[in-house]
Scaffold this motif. Sequence first.
Motif, PDB file in Angstrom:
ATOM      1  N   UNK A   1       6.311  69.605 -21.366  1.00 37.73           N
ATOM      2  CA  UNK A   1       5.053  69.690 -22.119  1.00 37.73           C
ATOM      3  C   UNK A   1       4.407  68.333 -22.289  1.00 37.73           C
ATOM      4  N   UNK A   2       5.196  67.338 -22.627  1.00 35.46           N
ATOM      5  CA  UNK A   2       4.664  65.987 -22.794  1.00 35.46           C
ATOM      6  C   UNK A   2       4.177  65.420 -21.466  1.00 35.46           C
ATOM      7  N   UNK A   3       4.920  65.676 -20.390  1.00 33.16           N
ATOM      8  CA  UNK A   3       4.493  65.208 -19.070  1.00 33.16           C
ATOM      9  C   UNK A   3       3.154  65.849 -18.700  1.00 33.16           C
ATOM     10  N   UNK A   4       3.000  67.148 -18.946  1.00 31.65           N
ATOM     11  CA  UNK A   4       1.739  67.831 -18.639  1.00 31.65           C
ATOM     12  C   UNK A   4       0.600  67.277 -19.485  1.00 31.65           C
TER      13      UNK A   4
ATOM     14  N   UNK B   1      17.063  74.167 -21.962  1.00 30.88           N
ATOM     15  CA  UNK B   1      15.681  74.631 -21.912  1.00 30.88           C
ATOM     16  C   UNK B   1      14.821  74.045 -23.026  1.00 30.88           C
ATOM     17  N   UNK B   2      15.362  73.902 -24.206  1.00 33.96           N
ATOM     18  CA  UNK B   2      14.591  73.313 -25.296  1.00 33.96           C
ATOM     19  C   UNK B   2      14.198  71.874 -24.962  1.00 33.96           C
ATOM     20  N   UNK B   3      15.141  71.124 -24.431  1.00 30.65           N
ATOM     21  CA  UNK B   3      14.866  69.732 -24.064  1.00 30.65           C
ATOM     22  C   UNK B   3      13.881  69.660 -22.911  1.00 30.65           C
ATOM     23  N   UNK B   4      14.090  70.472 -21.913  1.00 27.91           N
ATOM     24  CA  UNK B   4      13.196  70.450 -20.757  1.00 27.91           C
ATOM     25  C   UNK B   4      11.774  70.859 -21.155  1.00 27.91           C
ATOM     26  N   UNK B   5      11.640  71.846 -22.035  1.00 35.29           N
ATOM     27  CA  UNK B   5      10.317  72.296 -22.478  1.00 35.29           C
ATOM     28  C   UNK B   5       9.554  71.163 -23.169  1.00 35.29           C
TER      29      UNK B   5
ATOM     30  N   UNK C   1       5.137  64.999 -13.047  1.00 34.57           N
ATOM     31  CA  UNK C   1       5.939  63.902 -13.582  1.00 34.57           C
ATOM     32  C   UNK C   1       5.384  62.560 -13.132  1.00 34.57           C
ATOM     33  N   UNK C   2       4.974  62.477 -11.871  1.00 34.47           N
ATOM     34  CA  UNK C   2       4.376  61.241 -11.336  1.00 34.47           C
ATOM     35  C   UNK C   2       3.088  60.924 -12.082  1.00 34.47           C
ATOM     36  N   UNK C   3       2.240  61.941 -12.251  1.00 37.39           N
ATOM     37  CA  UNK C   3       0.952  61.748 -12.903  1.00 37.39           C
ATOM     38  C   UNK C   3       1.115  61.345 -14.372  1.00 37.39           C
ATOM     39  N   UNK C   4       2.221  61.742 -14.988  1.00 33.89           N
ATOM     40  CA  UNK C   4       2.471  61.382 -16.390  1.00 33.89           C
ATOM     41  C   UNK C   4       2.692  59.885 -16.561  1.00 33.89           C
ATOM     42  N   UNK C   5       3.084  59.217 -15.477  1.00 35.71           N
ATOM     43  CA  UNK C   5       3.237  57.761 -15.448  1.00 35.71           C
ATOM     44  C   UNK C   5       4.220  57.251 -16.504  1.00 35.71           C
ATOM     45  N   UNK C   6       5.375  57.885 -16.579  1.00 38.43           N
ATOM     46  CA  UNK C   6       6.435  57.451 -17.489  1.00 38.43           C
ATOM     47  C   UNK C   6       7.758  57.589 -16.723  1.00 38.43           C
ATOM     48  N   UNK C   7       8.286  56.464 -16.268  1.00 42.76           N
ATOM     49  CA  UNK C   7       9.470  56.487 -15.409  1.00 42.76           C
ATOM     50  C   UNK C   7      10.692  57.098 -16.087  1.00 42.76           C
ATOM     51  N   UNK C   8      10.882  56.833 -17.349  1.00 46.21           N
ATOM     52  CA  UNK C   8      12.038  57.392 -18.064  1.00 46.21           C
ATOM     53  C   UNK C   8      11.927  58.913 -18.156  1.00 46.21           C
ATOM     54  N   UNK C   9      10.727  59.387 -18.494  1.00 40.42           N
ATOM     55  CA  UNK C   9      10.512  60.829 -18.581  1.00 40.42           C
ATOM     56  C   UNK C   9      10.745  61.469 -17.210  1.00 40.42           C
ATOM     57  N   UNK C  10      10.213  60.853 -16.164  1.00 43.41           N
ATOM     58  CA  UNK C  10      10.388  61.369 -14.810  1.00 43.41           C
ATOM     59  C   UNK C  10      11.864  61.416 -14.441  1.00 43.41           C
ATOM     60  N   UNK C  11      12.597  60.384 -14.804  1.00 38.78           N
ATOM     61  CA  UNK C  11      14.026  60.328 -14.497  1.00 38.78           C
ATOM     62  C   UNK C  11      14.788  61.440 -15.228  1.00 38.78           C
ATOM     63  N   UNK C  12      14.490  61.634 -16.491  1.00 36.36           N
ATOM     64  CA  UNK C  12      15.160  62.681 -17.272  1.00 36.36           C
ATOM     65  C   UNK C  12      14.835  64.070 -16.721  1.00 36.36           C
ATOM     66  N   UNK C  13      13.571  64.307 -16.422  1.00 36.42           N
ATOM     67  CA  UNK C  13      13.179  65.611 -15.886  1.00 36.42           C
ATOM     68  C   UNK C  13      13.793  65.848 -14.514  1.00 36.42           C
ATOM     69  N   UNK C  14      13.824  64.814 -13.714  1.00 36.34           N
ATOM     70  CA  UNK C  14      14.432  64.933 -12.391  1.00 36.34           C
ATOM     71  C   UNK C  14      15.905  65.312 -12.512  1.00 36.34           C
ATOM     72  N   UNK C  15      16.589  64.711 -13.469  1.00 35.01           N
ATOM     73  CA  UNK C  15      18.017  65.013 -13.632  1.00 35.01           C
ATOM     74  C   UNK C  15      18.238  66.425 -14.183  1.00 35.01           C
TER      75      UNK C  15
END
Length: 171
Positions: free
Chosen positions: A94-97, A86-90, A141-155
């Motif tokens: 937050x950064x994606x938002x 949860x700490x990592x996901x938060x 995640x898409x709107x954040x436009x960061x593929x690595x972040x999207x990949x990590x959040x997706x996982x």
Amino acid sequence: MNNLGKVKLLPAREQVASILRKAILSRELQEGQEITLEGIAELVGVSTTPVREAFQILARDGLIKLRPNKGAVVQGINEKTIRDHYETRAVLEGEAAARASAEGVDLSAVEQAYQIAEKALEDNDSAEYSRYNQAFHMGIWEAADNEKMKSLLSSMWNGLSMGHKVTEEDY
């Protein structure tokens, strides 16, 4: 209603990982229990490829231990595993938002998913809510436009937030 678009769903590996995580959290899969690619594939109705990929995700998260050519052993879960998750996901969410809220970013998919999810809640339709809650997060995640972040959040998207005894309806 023609402008609603399609719901984007997580890849099969993420869905299988979610199913297995929930089973580990609910203790349906017991600590020390051996699981196989073929057995899980048959249970969830997919080929062994997404199960193999899901096993890798769960091993990385410390929920199972891979056994070469033998499947895996369930490691279980503890408070630190949950807290770390949860700490990592938060931080990532937050950064994606923050990135998604930058000027000029198209948030129409996020807004649309939110509206449909809100209606689903009003209608007490937990399955519909779950689909559009997922679409809402993926839109951010898409709107954040960061593929690595999207990949990590997706996982990390895995249903962990529902707890080990909460039904989808209660969530």
